[in-house]
Design a protein around this motif. Structure first.
Motif, short mmCIF file in Angstrom:
data_model
loop_
_atom_site.label_atom_id
_atom_site.label_comp_id
_atom_site.label_asym_id
_atom_site.label_seq_id
_atom_site.Cartn_x
_atom_site.Cartn_y
_atom_site.Cartn_z
N ALA A 188 0.81 -1.25 0.04
CA ALA A 188 -0.03 0.10 0.00
C ALA A 188 0.79 1.23 0.20
N SER A 189 0.32 2.43 -0.33
CA SER A 189 0.87 3.61 -0.44
C SER A 189 0.74 4.36 0.87
N LEU A 190 -0.35 4.19 1.72
CA LEU A 190 -0.49 4.33 2.90
C LEU A 190 -1.10 3.47 3.72
N ILE A 191 -0.42 3.47 5.14
CA ILE A 191 -0.60 2.43 5.88
C ILE A 191 -0.96 2.79 7.09
N LEU A 192 -2.40 2.39 7.89
CA LEU A 192 -2.70 3.07 9.14
C LEU A 192 -2.54 1.97 10.17
#
Lengths: 248, 328
Positions: free
Chosen positions: A165-169
């Motif tokens: 992913a490009s953004l990880i939470l």
């Protein structure tokens, strides 16, 4: 412009833009007008007392919960109110506060499942690499439900790694784990940053926050109350009062 | 899973024996074998949704009955379709019903989903009972075709195809990973990009159309059907118990459970005739399996299918009120 907007440690246009986000459950305003930005390649820490709305904010961004109103823009896409799977396919991955295992599947199958929708080519090799990265090779064929709590945290983190992913939470990904597992996760986060991933992490471990995060966002009572580098945050009287509970 | 040569040899041996069976036994035993294959296949079709996806369907007989009625109506005097031409028609009709019913009901979980699907089957019983074109409560006849070998091989082919599809889709493909992921944790499955609504519906339709094919063969085999004989709740009950007995969520469990229970059914019938005693056996089997054999018969032979015990725990837990029954 609030404190959380505009100032990011990342490069270029923010990858995540949240504006005036609201969500309530019955009479409880869990998220009450949150606005924040997260820059590309940034590692941002989201802190705040229990019940301050951090996990709800994650649920809203990832599509698990639908916001009452407000805007969420991820990588140029308006995602507020979209289905969770659709948001995930845009390149957003997350972990849950309580590890969300596929209990009856093996550790390897858990990792492969994360690649089942999207980047399937080379998935088995990536799963092997992820097992090595997280030092889970010896339990690769075990059922996920048979893992220890710390190993389950690692496995859920591994699924996020598999998503590319490009953004990880990350929602309290190191909470309650042995220091050796925390070290594995911290190293893996550093590897993610090297490959250009942005990370927004909820964390109560201030030592980790200080060592890992470029910038801290502080929430209280459903609102963002402060944002900035760690050293500024710990000198902020409002943060001290609401989060650490000792007035300066 | 690493390939097991012993398992492969056993599978080949079973296929060879089943292929040669019509030459080895008389028509009486061949009828019993035909029934056993039908129940093994039906149990497998129920297991697709109940075992792999974790959605307990108490209305599966609806799809068995739809296949039976479509074949019966199309083969009747007025239309006189050949049997094999009715199969795709039954599949299309069943798939349409499954989509219409599945799309709203698969938003429910646990007991709520079970009740909704049970109600659907009851609606079809009532519908078939009052409509003239279905023959009402009196039922409907089909042209007789008294070739036991034909029906044996038809059931054998359908069952083999059902197991092959299950193996390929649920045990060996990405689709299977998605189905099992949503069974174990639906929000987490959504969070890794799986469109759980779509995957559940696909599984529901696949499960329905396979049951419909068995219904079609059954109708032609017995040459007469009525609403109770093909839509009846006891048909679904038997599938559920067969899968629980064999091993929920396992590939071969439904075959073992299906054959075992059907043979018990026939033995009881031989000694006591058409009696309700079998229902008591079914009830006892459920209790014993839940208490002492949570992994089913298959769990006795394979460590891998031990997974089904946990699936059973979750399924039962959801049914009796632990699971979130509200719309997902």
């Amino acid at each position: 412009m609030s404190a959380a907007e505009g100032k990011t440690a990342g490069t270029g246009e923010p990858i995540l833009v949240v504006r005036e986000l609201h969500c309530h459950f019955g009479g409880i305003k869990a998220v009450n007008g949150v606005s924040l930005d997260v820059g590309r390649r940034e590692i941002a820490g989201l802190i705040g007392p229990n019940g301050s709305g951090k996990s709800t904010l994650f649920n809203l961004i990832s599509g698990t919960v639908t916001p009452d109103r407000g805007q969420i823009r991820f990588d140029g896409h308006e995602i507020g109110g979209r289905k969770a799977h659709a948001i995930a396919r845009l390149g957003l991955a997350r972990t849950f506060q309580i590890p969300a295992m596929f209990d009856n599947m093996s550790v390897t199958e858990n990792l492969l499942a994360a690649a089942a929708e999207g980047h399937w080519q080379g998935a088995r090799e990536r799963a092997a690499d992820t097992l090595a990265l997280l030092k889970l090779e010896h339990v690769a064929d075990n059922r996920a439900s048979d893992l220890s709590g710390g190993q389950q945290k690692l496995l859920e983190f591994g699924r996020v790694v598999m998503r590319q992913a490009s953004l990880i939470l990350l929602d309290e990904v190191t909470a309650g784990v042995h220091p050796s597992i925390r070290r594995i996760i911290v190293d893996a986060i550093a590897r993610l940053r090297e490959r250009g991933t942005t990370v927004l992490v909820i964390e109560h471990d201030m030592e980790m926050v200080r060592n890992v995060c470029d910038r801290i966002i502080v929430m209280d009572a459903g609102r963002v109350v402060a944002t900035g580098p760690f050293n500024d945050i710990v000198r902020n009287s409002e943060v001290m009062q609401t989060y650490l509970g000792r007035p300066q | 899973m690493k390939p097991s040569w012993a398992g492969l040899l056993l599978l080949i041996a079973v296929i060879v024996v089943l292929a040669l069976l019509p030459m080895l036994v008389n028509n009486y035993w061949l009828r019993i074998a035909t029934g056993a294959l039908m129940w093994a296949g039906l149990a497998c079709s129920w297991n697709m949704l109940g075992g792999y996806a974790g959605y307990i369907n108490f209305g599966h007989s609806a799809f068995f009955g739809l296949g039976a009625y479509v074949t019966a109506l199309l083969m009747g005097d007025r239309l006189a379709w050949p049997f094999f031409a009715t199969l795709p028609a039954g599949i299309v009709v069943t798939a349409l019903f499954a989509i219409i019913i599945g799309a709203p009901t698969l938003r429910l979980r646990g007991a709520y989903f079970a009740i909704a699907t049970w109600a659907f089957a009851e609606v079809l019983i009532q519908f078939a009972s009052v409509m003239d074109f279905t023959g009402g409560i009196g039922g409907i006849g089909l042209p007789p075709f008294l070739d036991e070998r034909f029906f044996y091989f038809a059931m054998f082919g359908a069952a083999a195809l059902t197991y092959l599809i299950t193996w390929a889709l649920f045990e060996r493909s990405r689709f299977g990973l998605k189905v099992k992921a949503l069974r174990d944790h639906e929000p987490a499955a959504e969070a890794i990009g799986i469109n759980t609504s779509l995957v559940k519906l696909q599984t529901f339709v696949l499960s329905a159309v396979t049951a419909s094919v068995f219904g079609a063969i059954f109708a032609y085999w017995v040459t007469f059907i009525n609403p109770k004989s093909v839509f009846g709740g006891d048909i679904t009950d038997q599938m559920v118990v067969m899968v629980l007995l064999g091993g929920l969520g396992s590939l071969w469990g439904p075959a073992l459970g299906g054959v075992a229970l059907f043979v018990v059914n026939r033995i009881i019938w031989m000694y006591w005739g058409d009696t309700a005693f079998y229902i008591a056996i079914l009830g006892a089997a459920i209790v014993l399996v839940v208490l002492f054999l949570p992994n089913g018969i298959a769990g006795l032979f394979s460590r891998r299918v031990a997974v089904s015990g946990a699936v059973l725990d979750k399924a039962v837990g959801n049914l009796v009120g632990g699971g979130p029954g509200r719309p997902s």
